[in-house]
Scaffold this motif. Structure first.
Motif, PDB file in Angstrom:
ATOM      1  N   GLN A   1       0.825  -1.199   0.000  1.00 16.56           N
ATOM      2  CA  GLN A   1       0.000   0.000   0.000  1.00 16.56           C
ATOM      3  C   GLN A   1       0.864   1.256   0.000  1.00 16.56           C
ATOM      4  O   GLN A   1       1.868   1.340   0.697  1.00 16.56           O
ATOM      5  CB  GLN A   1      -0.904   0.026   1.245  1.00 16.56           C
ATOM      6  CG  GLN A   1      -1.877  -1.116   1.305  1.00 16.56           C
ATOM      7  CD  GLN A   1      -1.322  -2.320   2.058  1.00 16.56           C
ATOM      8  OE1 GLN A   1      -0.143  -2.436   2.316  1.00 16.56           O
ATOM      9  NE2 GLN A   1      -2.202  -3.234   2.412  1.00 16.56           N
TER      10      GLN A   1
ATOM     11  N   THR B   1       1.918   3.022   3.275  1.00 13.89           N
ATOM     12  CA  THR B   1       2.932   2.439   4.154  1.00 13.89           C
ATOM     13  C   THR B   1       4.351   2.750   3.682  1.00 13.89           C
ATOM     14  O   THR B   1       5.301   2.571   4.442  1.00 13.89           O
ATOM     15  CB  THR B   1       2.775   0.910   4.271  1.00 13.89           C
ATOM     16  OG1 THR B   1       2.991   0.301   2.990  1.00 13.89           O
ATOM     17  CG2 THR B   1       1.407   0.537   4.818  1.00 13.89           C
TER      18      THR B   1
ATOM     19  N   THR C   1      -0.495  -5.120   8.314  1.00 10.57           N
ATOM     20  CA  THR C   1      -0.620  -5.490   6.913  1.00 10.57           C
ATOM     21  C   THR C   1       0.530  -6.402   6.517  1.00 10.57           C
ATOM     22  O   THR C   1       1.598  -6.359   7.125  1.00 10.57           O
ATOM     23  CB  THR C   1      -0.661  -4.233   6.009  1.00 10.57           C
ATOM     24  OG1 THR C   1      -0.956  -4.617   4.680  1.00 10.57           O
ATOM     25  CG2 THR C   1       0.635  -3.459   6.050  1.00 10.57           C
TER      26      THR C   1
END
Length: 98
Positions: free
Chosen positions: A24, A27, A83
């Motif tokens: 993502q 991040t 994540t």
């Protein structure tokens, strides 16, 4: 063999790609802590392009404080997000590569 251990601080690379990836954008450039090892899997960019070359890499679950991801976050200071991140996107904290 895994490059990172549970408890290691890691930084997601501030890289871009024209191809499919599972990392993502929010991040990238952020530092978190490895909290779990995941099984090795095909490199996502290779899988997306159906490159069946058998190359795999470890994945990790990385925990981030939400205030580190979003400076304007108004929730509790202890709120976190976890994540999965492929090893190729991670550097030891303080040793970020481009």
């Amino acid at each position: 063999m895994s490059r990172f251990e549970i408890g290691d601080r890691v930084t997601v690379r501030e890289a871009t790609t024209l191809f499919h990836h599972r990392t993502q954008a929010y991040t990238r450039g952020r530092t978190g802590v490895v909290v779990e090892h995941r099984p090795e899997w095909l490199i996502p960019e290779h899988e997306a392009w159906q490159l069946e070359d058998g190359r795999v890499e470890p994945f990790y679950v990385v925990r981030f404080h939400q205030r580190d991801l979003w400076p304007d976050y108004t929730g509790l200071e202890l709120d976190t997000l976890e994540t999965e991140v492929a090893e190729g996107w991670l550097d030891p904290a303080g040793e970020v590569t481009q």
